[in-house]
Design a protein around this motif. Structure first.
Motif, PDB file in Angstrom:
ATOM      1  N   THR A  36     -48.927 -15.550 -13.343  1.00  0.00           N
ATOM      2  CA  THR A  36     -50.052 -15.043 -12.569  1.00  0.00           C
ATOM      3  C   THR A  36     -50.792 -13.983 -13.377  1.00  0.00           C
ATOM      4  O   THR A  36     -50.196 -13.103 -13.971  1.00  0.00           O
ATOM      5  N   CYS A  37     -52.115 -14.081 -13.370  1.00  0.00           N
ATOM      6  CA  CYS A  37     -52.930 -13.140 -14.129  1.00  0.00           C
ATOM      7  C   CYS A  37     -52.812 -11.739 -13.537  1.00  0.00           C
ATOM      8  O   CYS A  37     -52.863 -11.575 -12.313  1.00  0.00           O
ATOM      9  N   PRO A  38     -52.695 -10.724 -14.374  1.00  0.00           N
ATOM     10  CA  PRO A  38     -52.590  -9.348 -13.882  1.00  0.00           C
ATOM     11  C   PRO A  38     -53.829  -8.859 -13.123  1.00  0.00           C
ATOM     12  O   PRO A  38     -53.748  -7.897 -12.363  1.00  0.00           O
ATOM     13  N   CYS A  39     -54.968  -9.513 -13.289  1.00  0.00           N
ATOM     14  CA  CYS A  39     -56.221  -8.998 -12.728  1.00  0.00           C
ATOM     15  C   CYS A  39     -56.348  -9.167 -11.223  1.00  0.00           C
ATOM     16  O   CYS A  39     -57.292  -8.653 -10.631  1.00  0.00           O
ATOM     17  N   GLY A  40     -55.425  -9.889 -10.598  1.00  0.00           N
ATOM     18  CA  GLY A  40     -55.415  -9.967  -9.146  1.00  0.00           C
ATOM     19  C   GLY A  40     -56.161 -11.115  -8.505  1.00  0.00           C
ATOM     20  O   GLY A  40     -56.279 -11.160  -7.286  1.00  0.00           O
ATOM     21  N   THR A  41     -56.638 -12.065  -9.283  1.00  0.00           N
ATOM     22  CA  THR A  41     -57.343 -13.199  -8.676  1.00  0.00           C
ATOM     23  C   THR A  41     -56.380 -14.185  -8.023  1.00  0.00           C
ATOM     24  O   THR A  41     -56.800 -15.011  -7.220  1.00  0.00           O
ATOM     25  N   GLY A  42     -55.097 -14.125  -8.422  1.00  0.00           N
ATOM     26  CA  GLY A  42     -54.128 -15.087  -7.922  1.00  0.00           C
ATOM     27  C   GLY A  42     -54.049 -16.335  -8.788  1.00  0.00           C
ATOM     28  O   GLY A  42     -53.189 -17.183  -8.578  1.00  0.00           O
ATOM     29  N   ARG A  43     -54.948 -16.443  -9.753  1.00  0.00           N
ATOM     30  CA  ARG A  43     -54.945 -17.594 -10.664  1.00  0.00           C
ATOM     31  C   ARG A  43     -53.955 -17.340 -11.791  1.00  0.00           C
ATOM     32  O   ARG A  43     -53.572 -16.209 -12.070  1.00  0.00           O
ATOM     33  N   ALA A  71     -53.486 -18.300 -17.909  1.00  0.00           N
ATOM     34  CA  ALA A  71     -54.093 -19.274 -18.834  1.00  0.00           C
ATOM     35  C   ALA A  71     -55.427 -19.808 -18.330  1.00  0.00           C
ATOM     36  O   ALA A  71     -56.252 -20.262 -19.121  1.00  0.00           O
ATOM     37  N   ALA A  72     -55.669 -19.748 -17.027  1.00  0.00           N
ATOM     38  CA  ALA A  72     -56.928 -20.232 -16.454  1.00  0.00           C
ATOM     39  C   ALA A  72     -57.850 -19.087 -16.042  1.00  0.00           C
ATOM     40  O   ALA A  72     -58.936 -19.323 -15.545  1.00  0.00           O
ATOM     41  N   CYS A  73     -57.417 -17.853 -16.271  1.00  0.00           N
ATOM     42  CA  CYS A  73     -58.185 -16.694 -15.806  1.00  0.00           C
ATOM     43  C   CYS A  73     -58.591 -15.832 -17.003  1.00  0.00           C
ATOM     44  O   CYS A  73     -59.551 -16.141 -17.685  1.00  0.00           O
ATOM     45  N   CYS A  74     -57.849 -14.778 -17.279  1.00  0.00           N
ATOM     46  CA  CYS A  74     -58.209 -13.852 -18.359  1.00  0.00           C
ATOM     47  C   CYS A  74     -57.772 -14.328 -19.745  1.00  0.00           C
ATOM     48  O   CYS A  74     -58.343 -13.896 -20.748  1.00  0.00           O
ATOM     49  N   GLY A  75     -56.797 -15.207 -19.815  1.00  0.00           N
ATOM     50  CA  GLY A  75     -56.303 -15.690 -21.106  1.00  0.00           C
ATOM     51  C   GLY A  75     -57.399 -16.209 -22.024  1.00  0.00           C
ATOM     52  O   GLY A  75     -57.491 -15.782 -23.183  1.00  0.00           O
ATOM     53  N   PRO A  76     -58.264 -17.124 -21.548  1.00  0.00           N
ATOM     54  CA  PRO A  76     -59.324 -17.627 -22.431  1.00  0.00           C
ATOM     55  C   PRO A  76     -60.285 -16.537 -22.915  1.00  0.00           C
ATOM     56  O   PRO A  76     -60.757 -16.601 -24.047  1.00  0.00           O
ATOM     57  N   LEU A  77     -60.556 -15.541 -22.086  1.00  0.00           N
ATOM     58  CA  LEU A  77     -61.429 -14.448 -22.511  1.00  0.00           C
ATOM     59  C   LEU A  77     -60.751 -13.626 -23.597  1.00  0.00           C
ATOM     60  O   LEU A  77     -61.375 -13.266 -24.596  1.00  0.00           O
ATOM     61  N   HIS A  78     -59.466 -13.375 -23.435  1.00  0.00           N
ATOM     62  CA  HIS A  78     -58.719 -12.634 -24.463  1.00  0.00           C
ATOM     63  C   HIS A  78     -58.697 -13.400 -25.782  1.00  0.00           C
ATOM     64  O   HIS A  78     -58.620 -12.795 -26.846  1.00  0.00           O
ATOM     65  N   GLU A  79     -58.786 -14.724 -25.699  1.00  0.00           N
ATOM     66  CA  GLU A  79     -58.777 -15.557 -26.917  1.00  0.00           C
ATOM     67  C   GLU A  79     -60.168 -15.763 -27.504  1.00  0.00           C
ATOM     68  O   GLU A  79     -60.303 -16.414 -28.534  1.00  0.00           O
ATOM     69  N   GLY A  80     -61.215 -15.249 -26.853  1.00  0.00           N
ATOM     70  CA  GLY A  80     -62.544 -15.321 -27.443  1.00  0.00           C
ATOM     71  C   GLY A  80     -63.626 -15.985 -26.623  1.00  0.00           C
ATOM     72  O   GLY A  80     -64.800 -15.936 -27.001  1.00  0.00           O
ATOM     73  N   SER A  81     -63.291 -16.631 -25.508  1.00  0.00           N
ATOM     74  CA  SER A  81     -64.335 -17.222 -24.661  1.00  0.00           C
ATOM     75  C   SER A  81     -65.157 -16.115 -24.021  1.00  0.00           C
ATOM     76  O   SER A  81     -64.615 -15.070 -23.650  1.00  0.00           O
ATOM     77  N   PRO A  82     -66.464 -16.330 -23.873  1.00  0.00           N
ATOM     78  CA  PRO A  82     -67.288 -15.292 -23.245  1.00  0.00           C
ATOM     79  C   PRO A  82     -67.040 -15.226 -21.736  1.00  0.00           C
ATOM     80  O   PRO A  82     -66.804 -16.248 -21.092  1.00  0.00           O
ATOM     81  N   ALA A  83     -67.108 -14.034 -21.189  1.00  0.00           N
ATOM     82  CA  ALA A  83     -66.977 -13.858 -19.741  1.00  0.00           C
ATOM     83  C   ALA A  83     -68.244 -14.373 -19.065  1.00  0.00           C
ATOM     84  O   ALA A  83     -69.350 -14.130 -19.552  1.00  0.00           O
ATOM     85  N   PRO A  84     -68.113 -15.079 -17.947  1.00  0.00           N
ATOM     86  CA  PRO A  84     -69.302 -15.596 -17.266  1.00  0.00           C
ATOM     87  C   PRO A  84     -70.138 -14.512 -16.601  1.00  0.00           C
ATOM     88  O   PRO A  84     -71.334 -14.685 -16.387  1.00  0.00           O
ATOM     89  N   ASP A  85     -69.515 -13.371 -16.268  1.00  0.00           N
ATOM     90  CA  ASP A  85     -70.244 -12.275 -15.636  1.00  0.00           C
ATOM     91  C   ASP A  85     -69.485 -10.968 -15.866  1.00  0.00           C
ATOM     92  O   ASP A  85     -68.380 -10.959 -16.428  1.00  0.00           O
ATOM     93  N   ALA A  86     -70.091  -9.878 -15.436  1.00  0.00           N
ATOM     94  CA  ALA A  86     -69.495  -8.558 -15.665  1.00  0.00           C
ATOM     95  C   ALA A  86     -68.181  -8.385 -14.920  1.00  0.00           C
ATOM     96  O   ALA A  86     -67.258  -7.741 -15.424  1.00  0.00           O
ATOM     97  N   ALA A 136     -65.904 -10.678 -14.280  1.00  0.00           N
ATOM     98  CA  ALA A 136     -64.864 -11.363 -15.053  1.00  0.00           C
ATOM     99  C   ALA A 136     -64.481 -10.544 -16.282  1.00  0.00           C
ATOM    100  O   ALA A 136     -63.299 -10.461 -16.638  1.00  0.00           O
ATOM    101  N   LEU A 137     -65.471  -9.932 -16.931  1.00  0.00           N
ATOM    102  CA  LEU A 137     -65.166  -9.097 -18.097  1.00  0.00           C
ATOM    103  C   LEU A 137     -64.329  -7.890 -17.670  1.00  0.00           C
ATOM    104  O   LEU A 137     -63.335  -7.554 -18.311  1.00  0.00           O
ATOM    105  N   MET A 138     -64.721  -7.249 -16.568  1.00  0.00           N
ATOM    106  CA  MET A 138     -63.967  -6.088 -16.100  1.00  0.00           C
ATOM    107  C   MET A 138     -62.532  -6.485 -15.763  1.00  0.00           C
ATOM    108  O   MET A 138     -61.586  -5.798 -16.137  1.00  0.00           O
TER     109      MET A 138
END
Length: 128
Positions: A4-11, A14-29, A31-33
């Motif tokens: 489970t992602c630490p950010c609290g979405t419940g996702r 690997a489907a939440c913050c993982g791709p952003l940490h690996e370099g994918s751009p955040a879709p909005d602020a 998601a970045l936060m």
């Protein structure tokens, strides 16, 4: 690491913050936060620096505190996310953490973000 992602979405991470940490751009602020909160939980200083706007980014960031002084991040609550312009946004959130065996600390932040070249960056926090 837990699935489970630490950010609290419940996702899952690997489907939440993982791709952003690996370099994918955040879709909005927001998601970045959320990804930055997860990076604090995971002590990913490189990601935090990469996602910080160059005009306000510190020269370095370290997680070298002694264990008794390290925050244990407990929970993130996003209170609001609003576009303030075509390439600017603000996110208000509350993060809870504990240091050592102490009381839970409630940190409220009103963060500003800017998008440049299709990527969102953390700019700064403003006082409400």
């Amino acid at each position: 690491m837990a699935d489970t992602c630490p950010c609290g979405t419940g996702r899952g991470y690997a489907a939440c913050c993982g791709p952003l940490h690996e370099g994918s751009p955040a879709p909005d602020a927001e998601a970045l936060m959320r990804s930055r909160y997860s990076a604090y939980v995971l002590e990913d200083a490189a990601y935090l620096l990469r996602s910080w706007h160059a005009s306000t980014r510190p020269a370095d960031l370290s997680f070298d505190e002694p264990p008794a002084r390290k925050p244990a991040w407990l929970k993130l609550e996003v209170k609001s996310h609003a576009a303030t312009g075509e390439d600017t946004a603000e996110v208000i959130f509350v993060a809870r953490y504990r240091i050592g065996g102490g009381s839970v600390v409630r940190m409220r932040e009103h963060s500003r973000f800017v998008r440049e070249g299709g990527r969102w960056f953390y700019l700064d926090a403003v006082v409400d």
